[in-house]
Write a protein that holds these residues in place. Structure first.
Motif, PDB file in Angstrom:
ATOM      1  N   ALA A  43      -3.241  19.633   5.730  1.00 52.78           N
ATOM      2  CA  ALA A  43      -3.750  18.816   6.836  1.00 52.78           C
ATOM      3  C   ALA A  43      -3.981  17.370   6.396  1.00 52.78           C
ATOM      4  O   ALA A  43      -3.662  16.419   7.131  1.00 52.78           O
ATOM      5  N   THR A  44      -4.522  17.195   5.192  1.00 51.19           N
ATOM      6  CA  THR A  44      -4.759  15.824   4.723  1.00 51.19           C
ATOM      7  C   THR A  44      -3.451  15.092   4.454  1.00 51.19           C
ATOM      8  O   THR A  44      -3.355  13.884   4.678  1.00 51.19           O
ATOM      9  N   LYS A  45      -2.443  15.799   3.969  1.00 48.71           N
ATOM     10  CA  LYS A  45      -1.180  15.138   3.653  1.00 48.71           C
ATOM     11  C   LYS A  45      -0.442  14.695   4.917  1.00 48.71           C
ATOM     12  O   LYS A  45       0.227  13.653   4.920  1.00 48.71           O
ATOM     13  N   ALA A  46      -0.580  15.473   5.989  1.00 50.21           N
ATOM     14  CA  ALA A  46      -0.033  15.033   7.272  1.00 50.21           C
ATOM     15  C   ALA A  46      -0.783  13.801   7.762  1.00 50.21           C
ATOM     16  O   ALA A  46      -0.187  12.854   8.287  1.00 50.21           O
ATOM     17  N   ALA A  47      -2.093  13.805   7.599  1.00 50.43           N
ATOM     18  CA  ALA A  47      -2.902  12.665   8.031  1.00 50.43           C
ATOM     19  C   ALA A  47      -2.585  11.409   7.228  1.00 50.43           C
ATOM     20  O   ALA A  47      -2.585  10.294   7.780  1.00 50.43           O
ATOM     21  N   ILE A  48      -2.289  11.569   5.936  1.00 49.76           N
ATOM     22  CA  ILE A  48      -1.924  10.411   5.112  1.00 49.76           C
ATOM     23  C   ILE A  48      -0.638   9.783   5.621  1.00 49.76           C
ATOM     24  O   ILE A  48      -0.522   8.553   5.725  1.00 49.76           O
ATOM     25  N   ALA A  49       0.348  10.615   5.932  1.00 49.00           N
ATOM     26  CA  ALA A  49       1.602  10.093   6.478  1.00 49.00           C
ATOM     27  C   ALA A  49       1.357   9.361   7.786  1.00 49.00           C
ATOM     28  O   ALA A  49       1.907   8.276   8.031  1.00 49.00           O
ATOM     29  N   ASN A  50       0.517   9.924   8.635  1.00 53.77           N
ATOM     30  CA  ASN A  50       0.212   9.314   9.926  1.00 53.77           C
ATOM     31  C   ASN A  50      -0.566   8.014   9.756  1.00 53.77           C
ATOM     32  O   ASN A  50      -0.261   7.001  10.394  1.00 53.77           O
ATOM     33  N   MET A  51      -1.565   8.044   8.890  1.00 54.77           N
ATOM     34  CA  MET A  51      -2.377   6.845   8.650  1.00 54.77           C
ATOM     35  C   MET A  51      -1.529   5.716   8.082  1.00 54.77           C
ATOM     36  O   MET A  51      -1.685   4.542   8.456  1.00 54.77           O
TER      37      MET A  51
ATOM     38  N   ILE B 155       0.864  -1.181   0.000  1.00 56.64           N
ATOM     39  CA  ILE B 155       0.000   0.000   0.000  1.00 56.64           C
ATOM     40  C   ILE B 155       0.900   1.230   0.000  1.00 56.64           C
ATOM     41  O   ILE B 155       1.843   1.315   0.792  1.00 56.64           O
ATOM     42  N   ILE B 156       0.607   2.173  -0.897  1.00 59.07           N
ATOM     43  CA  ILE B 156       1.423   3.393  -0.997  1.00 59.07           C
ATOM     44  C   ILE B 156       0.489   4.594  -0.992  1.00 59.07           C
ATOM     45  O   ILE B 156      -0.412   4.703  -1.834  1.00 59.07           O
ATOM     46  N   GLY B 157       0.701   5.509  -0.056  1.00 58.20           N
ATOM     47  CA  GLY B 157      -0.066   6.745  -0.006  1.00 58.20           C
ATOM     48  C   GLY B 157       0.784   7.913  -0.473  1.00 58.20           C
ATOM     49  O   GLY B 157       1.957   8.018  -0.114  1.00 58.20           O
ATOM     50  N   SER B 158       0.187   8.792  -1.268  1.00 56.78           N
ATOM     51  CA  SER B 158       0.902   9.999  -1.692  1.00 56.78           C
ATOM     52  C   SER B 158       0.682  11.082  -0.643  1.00 56.78           C
ATOM     53  O   SER B 158      -0.392  11.668  -0.548  1.00 56.78           O
ATOM     54  N   SER B 159       1.723  11.330   0.141  1.00 58.15           N
ATOM     55  CA  SER B 159       1.707  12.407   1.119  1.00 58.15           C
ATOM     56  C   SER B 159       2.282  13.649   0.434  1.00 58.15           C
ATOM     57  O   SER B 159       2.038  13.888  -0.740  1.00 58.15           O
ATOM     58  N   SER B 160       3.061  14.449   1.143  1.00 59.94           N
ATOM     59  CA  SER B 160       3.612  15.680   0.562  1.00 59.94           C
ATOM     60  C   SER B 160       4.610  16.278   1.529  1.00 59.94           C
ATOM     61  O   SER B 160       4.559  16.022   2.742  1.00 59.94           O
ATOM     62  N   VAL B 161       5.492  17.107   1.007  1.00 55.72           N
ATOM     63  CA  VAL B 161       6.342  17.912   1.874  1.00 55.72           C
ATOM     64  C   VAL B 161       5.493  18.791   2.785  1.00 55.72           C
ATOM     65  O   VAL B 161       5.915  19.195   3.863  1.00 55.72           O
ATOM     66  N   ASN B 162       4.248  19.062   2.372  1.00 55.29           N
ATOM     67  CA  ASN B 162       3.316  19.819   3.198  1.00 55.29           C
ATOM     68  C   ASN B 162       2.899  19.079   4.466  1.00 55.29           C
ATOM     69  O   ASN B 162       2.285  19.679   5.350  1.00 55.29           O
ATOM     70  N   SER B 163       3.242  17.812   4.559  1.00 56.10           N
ATOM     71  CA  SER B 163       2.881  17.052   5.757  1.00 56.10           C
ATOM     72  C   SER B 163       3.578  17.573   6.999  1.00 56.10           C
ATOM     73  O   SER B 163       3.054  17.466   8.107  1.00 56.10           O
ATOM     74  N   ASP B 164       4.781  18.131   6.837  1.00 56.05           N
ATOM     75  CA  ASP B 164       5.435  18.734   8.007  1.00 56.05           C
ATOM     76  C   ASP B 164       6.035  20.108   7.719  1.00 56.05           C
ATOM     77  O   ASP B 164       6.632  20.714   8.596  1.00 56.05           O
ATOM     78  N   MET B 165       5.857  20.594   6.489  1.00 61.74           N
ATOM     79  CA  MET B 165       6.218  21.974   6.149  1.00 61.74           C
ATOM     80  C   MET B 165       5.003  22.615   5.482  1.00 61.74           C
ATOM     81  O   MET B 165       5.022  22.942   4.291  1.00 61.74           O
ATOM     82  N   PRO B 166       3.898  22.763   6.230  1.00 64.38           N
ATOM     83  CA  PRO B 166       2.636  23.142   5.603  1.00 64.38           C
ATOM     84  C   PRO B 166       2.635  24.559   5.045  1.00 64.38           C
ATOM     85  O   PRO B 166       3.079  25.495   5.699  1.00 64.38           O
TER      86      PRO B 166
END
Length: 279
Positions: free
Chosen positions: A187-195, A167-178
Motif C-alpha cells: 500500500a505504501t509503495k503504491a502511494a509513493i508512486a502516486n505521490m 526528487i526520487i522515491g523508491s516505489s516497488s513492483v508491489n505498487s501495482d502487483m501487490p
C-alpha cells in the motif's frame, strides 16, 4: 539462482547475509555525471541505498547517509563515499519521527548549504499470511517510515532545492502487483508512486523534477530480516530472469534520474523488475 535459507532480526544487516549483496563496490565507474551535487539518501547503509550512495559519490556528488541503527553498514558506506574523494555525512535515527526527517535536511543544509538530490529510499516490510496477524502498531509504523517520511523529507528540503533539483522515491513492483502477504508495504509503495506523480506536476513550475523507481525482487537485508526462510531461498525465481536483482543493478537508474541528462524526465516510474511488467 537461489540463496541459502537464512533469517535475521529486523532491520537486518548485510554483514550476516549469504551471499553478500553486490553494491557496485568493485564494478561501478563514474564519469562526472553528478559533479558538485549534494545528495540525501535514506536507507543508505545497505541495499539499494548503499549502491546509490557509492554510484553518486563516484559520479562526483557529496552524500548524506541516513540510516536507522546499522552502524557498521553505514560506516562502510561512508568509507566508499570518501574513497571516491567526496564528503560524507552520516546521520542515524528513526524516520518514523517527523522531527528526525527535518533534522536530516537541516544537517545537510548546515553542512552543504543546499539539497540537489533527495532519494527517499528507506523502507520497512513484514510478511503476514493473514490480515488479522498485522498488528495495528506495525501498520502505523510501516506508513510512517515508508510514506510519511517521504512527505516530511520533501517538505523540509524544498526551500533548499533550486531549479534543476531532483526528487526520487523508491516505489516497488508491489505498487501495482501487490503481494497479499506484504499488504502494508504494498500500500505504501503504491502511494509513493502516486505521490511522486503529484509532486512532478506540483513542482514543475519551480524546475524541480520528481520520479520514482519500481524495483522487483532485490537482494538486500530487508529480505532475510522480514521473510520466512523458505521464501528467502526461492526469492527472485518468480521473475522472467529467474533471479533476484543486485543493488548495483538499480544504481544506474537512480544516477540517470538525478543527473542533468534527465532534465525532461519528470513524473516517471522506472521499472527495474527482472522482466515483470508494471502498469
Amino acid at each position: 539462482m537461489t540463496q541459502p535459507p537464512q533469517q535475521q532480526q529486523p532491520p537486518g544487516t548485510e554483514q550476516e547475509m549469504t551471499p553478500k549483496p553486490d553494491h557496485g563496490e568493485d564494478s561501478y565507474q563514474g564519469s562526472g555525471r553528478l559533479e558538485g551535487k549534494v545528495a540525501v539518501i535514506t536507507g543508505a547503509d545497505s541495499g539499494i541505498g548503499k549502491a546509490v550512495a557509492i554510484a553518486y559519490a563516484r559520479e562526483g556528488a557529496d552524500v548524506v547517509i541516513s540510516y536507522l541503527n546499522e552502524h557498521e553498514d553505514a560506516e562502510e558506506t561512508r568509507r566508499f563515499v570518501e574513497d571516491a574523494g567526496r564528503r560524507a555525512v552520516v546521520i542515524s535515527g528513526d524516520l518514523a519521527d517527523p522531527a528526525h526527517c527535518r533534522e536530516i535536511i537541516q544537517k545537510t543544509v548546515d553542512e552543504f548549504g543546499r539539497v540537489d538530490v533527495l532519494v527517499s529510499n528507506a523502507a520497512f516490510q513484514m510478511n503476514h499470511p493473514t490480515l488479522e496477524e498485522i498488528p495495528d502498531e506495525e501498520w502505523d509504523m510501516t506508513l510512517a517510515i515508508n510514506l510519511s517520511a517521504y512527505f516530511h523529507l520533501v517538505k523540509a528540503a524544498l526551500p533548499h532545492m533550486a531549479e534543476g533539483s531532483s526528487i526520487i522515491g523508491s516505489s516497488s513492483v508491489n505498487s501495482d502487483m501487490p503481494s497479499p502477504t506484504l499488504l502494508p508495504y504494498a500500500a505504501t509503495k503504491a502511494a509513493i508512486a502516486n505521490m511522486t506523480a503529484s509532486l512532478a506536476q506540483l513542482l514543475a513550475e519551480r524546475g524541480i523534477r520528481a520520479n520514482s523507481v519500481a524495483p522487483g525482487p532485490v537482494w538486500t537485508p530487508l529480505i532475510p530480516a522480514t521473510m520466512p526462510e523458505e521464501k528467502v531461498e526461492s526469492f527472485g525465481q518468480q521473475v522472467p530472469l529467474e533471479r533476484a536483482g543486485q543493488p548495483a543493478e538499480l544504481a544506474p537508474v537512480y544516477v540517470m534520474l538525478a543527473s542533468d541528462e534527465a532534465s525532461y524526465v519528470s513524473g516517471a516510474r522506472v521499472a527495474v523488475t527482472g522482466g515483470n511488467p508494471i502498469l
